[in-house]
Design a protein around this motif. Structure first.
Motif, PDB file in Angstrom:
ATOM      1  N   MET A 260       0.837  -1.194   0.000  1.00 47.16           N
ATOM      2  CA  MET A 260       0.000   0.000   0.000  1.00 47.16           C
ATOM      3  C   MET A 260       0.871   1.243   0.000  1.00 47.16           C
ATOM      4  O   MET A 260       1.894   1.274   0.658  1.00 47.16           O
ATOM      5  N   LYS A 261       0.414   2.253  -0.714  1.00 43.32           N
ATOM      6  CA  LYS A 261       1.220   3.472  -0.846  1.00 43.32           C
ATOM      7  C   LYS A 261       0.993   4.459   0.297  1.00 43.32           C
ATOM      8  O   LYS A 261       1.926   5.046   0.807  1.00 43.32           O
ATOM      9  N   ARG A 262      -0.245   4.682   0.714  1.00 44.78           N
ATOM     10  CA  ARG A 262      -0.513   5.606   1.821  1.00 44.78           C
ATOM     11  C   ARG A 262      -1.819   5.222   2.489  1.00 44.78           C
ATOM     12  O   ARG A 262      -2.712   4.682   1.865  1.00 44.78           O
ATOM     13  N   GLY A 263      -1.886   5.526   3.769  1.00 41.80           N
ATOM     14  CA  GLY A 263      -3.108   5.219   4.490  1.00 41.80           C
ATOM     15  C   GLY A 263      -2.927   5.370   5.991  1.00 41.80           C
ATOM     16  O   GLY A 263      -1.938   5.942   6.459  1.00 41.80           O
ATOM     17  N   PHE A 264      -3.867   4.831   6.727  1.00 42.30           N
ATOM     18  CA  PHE A 264      -3.897   4.962   8.180  1.00 42.30           C
ATOM     19  C   PHE A 264      -4.088   3.601   8.823  1.00 42.30           C
ATOM     20  O   PHE A 264      -4.658   2.687   8.228  1.00 42.30           O
ATOM     21  N   ALA A 265      -3.635   3.486  10.064  1.00 40.23           N
ATOM     22  CA  ALA A 265      -3.839   2.286  10.871  1.00 40.23           C
ATOM     23  C   ALA A 265      -3.948   2.720  12.327  1.00 40.23           C
ATOM     24  O   ALA A 265      -3.481   3.794  12.720  1.00 40.23           O
ATOM     25  N   VAL A 266      -4.557   1.881  13.134  1.00 37.13           N
ATOM     26  CA  VAL A 266      -4.670   2.131  14.567  1.00 37.13           C
ATOM     27  C   VAL A 266      -3.407   1.607  15.245  1.00 37.13           C
ATOM     28  O   VAL A 266      -2.934   0.519  14.927  1.00 37.13           O
ATOM     29  N   VAL A 267      -2.855   2.386  16.185  1.00 39.29           N
ATOM     30  CA  VAL A 267      -1.673   1.932  16.920  1.00 39.29           C
ATOM     31  C   VAL A 267      -2.084   0.855  17.923  1.00 39.29           C
ATOM     32  O   VAL A 267      -3.246   0.770  18.337  1.00 39.29           O
ATOM     33  N   ASN A 268      -1.137   0.024  18.306  1.00 40.26           N
ATOM     34  CA  ASN A 268      -1.424  -1.115  19.197  1.00 40.26           C
ATOM     35  C   ASN A 268      -2.090  -0.713  20.500  1.00 40.26           C
ATOM     36  O   ASN A 268      -2.950  -1.423  21.008  1.00 40.26           O
ATOM     37  N   LYS A 269      -1.686   0.438  21.058  1.00 40.11           N
ATOM     38  CA  LYS A 269      -2.249   0.901  22.328  1.00 40.11           C
ATOM     39  C   LYS A 269      -3.776   0.996  22.274  1.00 40.11           C
ATOM     40  O   LYS A 269      -4.465   0.802  23.264  1.00 40.11           O
TER      41      LYS A 269
END
Length: 180
Positions: A1-10
């Motif tokens: 994937m080139k760009r995007g968002f994800a939730v951090v583990n915390k």
């Protein structure tokens, strides 16, 4: 994937929404608060005391100055989100237009810059925080899921001799370029 968002583990189990654009032609992806957060008003003692002293040409002690400075220090509102992007891109974090107008909330740095190598850094996994100050008269409670800022992916250019300059690897989190 080139760009995007994800939730951090915390915040993996916090049921957060990834930033999204509200309309078809919106440039910015709306970021939400990851948790309830109280953003105190700057209009409190000892900040008011120092303003009074300055106005009346009174001596401001270093202790009073230090206490007042703590009151107007920006706070970091957690989003629980990290962003990934191409090496020649950055994510610009900007205020929502309604924040200063309706709530007295500003980004004291004007805009935030999230570099491509900020993601997954060892210090905070690349979590994006939105730096804010409340200039309103009353404390503001930001609720989990409330939109607090927007992110716009942007390309950037480098100078002709950039490759000749020695670069370090990012080690730090928020506000860090990895250079001590």
């Amino acid at each position: 994937m080139k760009r995007g968002f994800a939730v951090v583990n915390k915040y993996a189990n916090a049921n957060l929404s990834l930033p999204s654009r509200s309309t078809e032609h919106a440039a910015g992806y709306d970021f939400q608060a990851a948790e309830d957060f109280i953003l105190p008003s700057i209009w409190r003692m000892p900040f008011l005391k120092v303003l009074w002293q300055i106005r009346h040409n009174d001596v401001v002690t270093s202790e009073s100055d230090e206490q007042a400075s703590k009151i107007i220090k920006p706070l970091l509102v957690p989003t629980g989100i990290k962003a990934y992007m191409g090496d020649d891109e950055y994510l610009m974090i900007a205020n929502r237009s309604s924040n200063p107008l309706k709530r007295g909330l500003i980004l004291p740095n004007g805009v935030g810059i999230i570099d491509a190598d900020y993601v997954d850094n060892p210090k905070n996994e690349g979590e994006i925080f939105i730096q804010m100050i409340n200039f309103g008269l009353h404390d503001v409670t930001i609720k989990k899921g409330e939109r607090i800022g927007q992110g716009i992916f942007m390309p950037f250019l480098v100078t002709d001799d950039d490759q000749k300059q020695i670069k370090k690897t990012r080690q730090g989190g928020f506000g860090s370029s990895g250079i001590n």
